[in-house]
Enzyme design. Structure first.
Site, short mmCIF file in Angstrom:
data_model
loop_
_atom_site.label_atom_id
_atom_site.label_comp_id
_atom_site.label_asym_id
_atom_site.label_seq_id
_atom_site.Cartn_x
_atom_site.Cartn_y
_atom_site.Cartn_z
N HIS A 21 48.83 -10.75 -11.33
CA HIS A 21 48.02 -11.26 -12.45
C HIS A 21 48.90 -11.37 -13.70
O HIS A 21 48.86 -10.50 -14.55
CB HIS A 21 46.85 -10.32 -12.74
CG HIS A 21 45.92 -10.12 -11.58
ND1 HIS A 21 45.06 -9.04 -11.49
CD2 HIS A 21 45.70 -10.86 -10.47
CE1 HIS A 21 44.36 -9.13 -10.36
NE2 HIS A 21 44.74 -10.23 -9.73
N MET A 44 48.16 -19.73 -5.03
CA MET A 44 47.88 -18.35 -4.62
C MET A 44 46.46 -18.18 -4.09
O MET A 44 46.17 -17.23 -3.37
CB MET A 44 48.07 -17.40 -5.79
CG MET A 44 49.47 -16.89 -5.95
SD MET A 44 49.45 -15.43 -7.02
CE MET A 44 51.20 -15.10 -7.10
N THR A 98 42.19 -12.45 -2.78
CA THR A 98 41.08 -11.60 -2.36
C THR A 98 39.75 -12.10 -2.91
O THR A 98 38.69 -11.73 -2.43
CB THR A 98 41.31 -10.15 -2.88
OG1 THR A 98 42.65 -9.78 -2.56
CG2 THR A 98 40.37 -9.16 -2.25
C1 LIG Z 1 47.14 -11.67 -2.09
C2 LIG Z 1 46.56 -12.13 -3.40
C3 LIG Z 1 45.36 -11.58 -3.83
C4 LIG Z 1 44.83 -12.00 -5.07
N1 LIG Z 1 43.59 -11.55 -5.41
C5 LIG Z 1 43.02 -11.97 -6.53
C6 LIG Z 1 41.69 -11.61 -6.87
O1 LIG Z 1 41.03 -10.89 -6.13
N2 LIG Z 1 41.16 -12.08 -8.03
C7 LIG Z 1 41.88 -12.86 -8.88
O2 LIG Z 1 41.36 -13.23 -9.94
N3 LIG Z 1 43.13 -13.26 -8.58
C8 LIG Z 1 43.71 -12.85 -7.42
N4 LIG Z 1 44.96 -13.29 -7.09
C9 LIG Z 1 45.65 -14.18 -8.04
C10 LIG Z 1 45.09 -15.59 -7.95
O3 LIG Z 1 45.33 -16.13 -6.70
C11 LIG Z 1 45.71 -16.41 -9.07
O4 LIG Z 1 45.25 -15.84 -10.30
C12 LIG Z 1 45.30 -17.88 -9.05
O5 LIG Z 1 45.62 -18.49 -7.83
C13 LIG Z 1 46.01 -18.61 -10.20
O6 LIG Z 1 45.65 -19.96 -10.16
P1 LIG Z 1 46.59 -21.10 -10.77
O7 LIG Z 1 45.99 -22.38 -10.38
O8 LIG Z 1 46.80 -20.83 -12.21
O9 LIG Z 1 48.03 -20.86 -10.10
P2 LIG Z 1 48.49 -20.90 -8.58
O10 LIG Z 1 47.35 -20.61 -7.69
O11 LIG Z 1 49.68 -20.04 -8.50
O12 LIG Z 1 48.90 -22.42 -8.36
C14 LIG Z 1 49.98 -23.01 -9.04
C15 LIG Z 1 50.53 -24.12 -8.16
O13 LIG Z 1 51.48 -24.89 -8.91
C16 LIG Z 1 52.50 -25.31 -8.02
N5 LIG Z 1 53.69 -25.69 -8.80
C17 LIG Z 1 54.51 -24.89 -9.52
N6 LIG Z 1 55.47 -25.61 -10.13
C18 LIG Z 1 55.26 -26.90 -9.79
C19 LIG Z 1 55.92 -28.12 -10.12
N7 LIG Z 1 56.98 -28.15 -10.94
N8 LIG Z 1 55.45 -29.29 -9.58
C20 LIG Z 1 54.36 -29.27 -8.75
N9 LIG Z 1 53.71 -28.14 -8.41
C21 LIG Z 1 54.14 -26.97 -8.94
C22 LIG Z 1 52.70 -24.10 -7.14
O14 LIG Z 1 53.35 -24.44 -5.94
C23 LIG Z 1 51.29 -23.60 -6.93
O15 LIG Z 1 50.71 -24.14 -5.77
C24 LIG Z 1 45.52 -12.93 -5.87
C25 LIG Z 1 46.71 -13.49 -5.42
C26 LIG Z 1 47.23 -13.11 -4.18
C27 LIG Z 1 48.50 -13.76 -3.68
#
Ligand SMILES: Cc1cc2nc3c(=O)[nH]c(=O)nc-3n(C[C@H](O)[C@H](O)[C@H](O)COP(=O)(O)OP(=O)(O)OC[C@H]3O[C@@H](n4cnc5c(N)ncnc54)[C@H](O)[C@@H]3O)c2cc1C
Length: 517
Positions: free
Chosen positions: A441, A124, A129
């Site tokens: 979130h 994400m 943002t």
């Molecule tokens: C438009 C938008 C605006 C946002 N704005 C904000 C903000 O301003 N501030 C903020 O704090 N957060 C914001 N967020 C949320 C933020 O992007 C997420 O909190 C953050 O990306 C989470 O990180 P993560 O690494 O935990 O998960 P993710 O970024 O969701 O990454 C998880 C990854 O795991 C992969 N995956 C899943 N299952 C498997 C599997 N079985 N095998 C291999 N890969 C797999 C997925 O494809 C994904 O790429 C926003 C999100 C969006 C979409």
């Protein structure tokens, strides 16, 4: 298995390439050189360097294609940019994300109709943002004494700054008006301020949003022991003798499955797919998937009162933040338990009349995020008989607002009206409560606890209570009811977990050397 595209054995296997997974790669690259690390990502690489924010793609057609390629099974469905487009209760995802096809609202419950995911290198954070506020008061995790150090390290990894919008014409004015309405009686740290943002203002004036590429940093990219495999889905975490043993990876290009042995496995696959993978692997502690919480979001808009027309700032590129007002932050406090974000809107969330000319920069959007009243019964469940688009157990979301939640949302509506009146003339008849799940979130599903009392899935280092050597990462680990944007906190928790692996790897290397000598 000689034809496997993957290594037979690594020290650390990381599932998911969002900022949480990237943090493990970075910290291990910096603090555990010599360790071998394989990162698996189910989605494709859509930007260069891998994990970069799609806004770094200047060509609009290529950027739109990168967003579509991140949308997994939702690819090609209509998306929305401004909240005004989802007020007619049509379910739409934001560009770069996709919604659950079904199972998002069960009979008699509120559900999370807009619960969304991204499948691409960078997760994400290739679409986000970048708001990175620190948690306050009860948002903070009380049993982590090193939280401030971890948050500072997370700010370094994400490239967080507060001065990117210093030149904006209306930023100080908006903050001044908000401060007059809010700051009285607040501790200095909880007063209205600039929003910390994961963005870099380059020498040529360009704004570059941080993505996982920023978190990886040069240290990970230069690490010969690190490899990233896209279009590679981890279908199972392997456990032997009660501890982490590796992963089963499905190569989406061929459909073949391969085993990669690993001493440590980090599951950073978002707050829905992390518990899904553990469940599919037969790792099913009682709290798995439970305490699911989203931040109900209330939005409003106001036209700034008594402002001279802003200078000739060109309109922002699609999906970027407009420049005149910057982004302001009203921190969460236990007394006023909302996280407030105020930023310029390119378009109002309420439709304006066609004959209502909008001076550039004169409309600001206000958003208040509410913390959830945590309940064990709010949960994501998994169905073995029913598989999702990736062949994993289908997700079913159980989610209900409590009376306390409804009272708090009503209070947020009153508060945001007051704030809109403070900055200017409110637009539209009333603030809008967005459909649940719109915040993006989602937290709590693999939550951290101080002790293994059945209400948590992992300990303070993010290591599963049930399976040593398996770590979880991402917003699902956060155990508190936060209202602030959670990514900074998740990255901070990932720093702690990665350091734990780094220490364990160093200890076992020393043991190995002393056994050999
Ligand atoms: C438009 C938008 C605006 C946002 N704005 C904000 C903000 O301003 N501030 C903020 O704090 N957060 C914001 N967020 C949320 C933020 O992007 C997420 O909190 C953050 O990306 C989470 O990180 P993560 O690494 O935990 O998960 P993710 O970024 O969701 O990454 C998880 C990854 O795991 C992969 N995956 C899943 N299952 C498997 C599997 N079985 N095998 C291999 N890969 C797999 C997925 O494809 C994904 O790429 C926003 C999100 C969006 C979409």
């Amino acid at each position: 298995m000689s034809d496997s595209p993957y290594p037979a054995r690594v020290d650390v296997a990381i599932v998911g390439s969002g900022p949480a997974g990237a943090t493990y790669a970075r910290v291990l690259s910096e603090e555990s050189p010599g360790s071998t690390i394989a990162m698996f990502e189910v989605g494709p690489t859509v930007s260069d360097p891998p994990g970069a924010h799609v806004r770094t793609i200047t060509d609009p057609d290529r950027r739109a294609e990168a967003q579509r390629r991140s949308e997994g099974p939702g690819r090609g469905q209509p998306t929305f940019d401004s909240p005004g487009e989802i007020l007619d209760s049509r379910r739409r995802a934001r560009p770069g994300t996709f919604l659950l096809a079904d199972g998002y609202r069960l009979d008699g419950e509120d559900g999370l109709p807009l619960v969304a995911m991204s499948s691409n290198v960078g997760g994400m954070a290739a679409h986000w943002t970048g708001a990175c506020p620190r948690p306050f008061d009860s948002e903070r995790i009380p049993f982590l004494p090193d939280m401030d150090d971890l948050l500072a390290e997370a700010e370094r990894l994400l490239g967080v700054t507060t001065d990117a919008f210093d030149e904006t014409s209306y930023g100080d004015l908006v903050r001044g008006r908000l401060a007059d309405a809010v700051d009285n009686g607040r501790a200095p740290a909880a007063r209205v301020r600039r929003m910390p943002l994961a963005v870099d203002r380059r020498a040529d004036g360009r704004l570059v949003w941080s993505g996982s590429d920023t978190v990886f940093g040069a240290a990970t990219r230069a690490n010969p022991g690190f490899e990233l495999f896209d279009e590679s889905q981890v279908a199972r975490v392997l456990v032997e003798d009660g501890r982490a043993a590796g992963v089963v990876v499905r190569d989406l290009r061929t459909g073949e499955r391969h085993v990669v042995a690993a001493r440590f496995v980090v599951v950073a696959a978002d707050a829905l797919r992390t518990p899904q993978l553990l469940w599919a692997s037969g790792i099913r502690p009682p709290a798995l998937g439970r305490y699911l919480n989203d931040q109900t979001q209330v939005v409003h808009a106001a036209r700034l009162r008594d402002v001279a027309p802003a200078g000739p700032t060109p309109p922002p590129a699609e999906g970027t933040l407009a420049e005149q007002s910057g982004v302001s932050w009203i921190p969460f406090t236990d007394d006023v338990p909302f996280h407030g974000q105020v930023m310029q809107l390119d378009a109002s969330p309420v439709p304006l009349a066609d004959d209502d000319p909008v001076a550039p920069g004169s409309i600001v959007g206000l958003g208040l995020f509410c913390p959830k009243d945590l309940q064990e019964t709010d949960r994501v469940e998994f169905a073995t008989e029913d598989l999702d688009h990736d062949g994993m157990p289908a997700l079913r979301v159980h989610y209900t607002l409590t009376d306390r939640d409804r009272t708090l949302v009503a209070r947020a509506v009153t508060e945001i009206t007051r704030l809109a009146e403070a900055v200017g003339d409110p637009l539209g008849p009333a603030p809008v409560v967005l459909p649940l799940g719109a915040s993006l979130h989602y937290q709590g599903t693999v939550r951290m606890g101080q002790t293994d009392d059945g209400t948590s899935v992992c300990g303070p280092d993010s290591e599963l209570w049930a399976v040593p050597g398996v770590f979880v990462a991402g917003n699902g680990v956060i155990p508190t009811a936060t209202a602030c944007n959670p990514t900074l906190t998740s990255v901070a928790l990932a720093v702690r977990g990665a350091r734990r692996i780094s220490r364990a790897a160093a200890t076992s290397a020393i043991e190995l050397i002393s056994r050999r000598s």
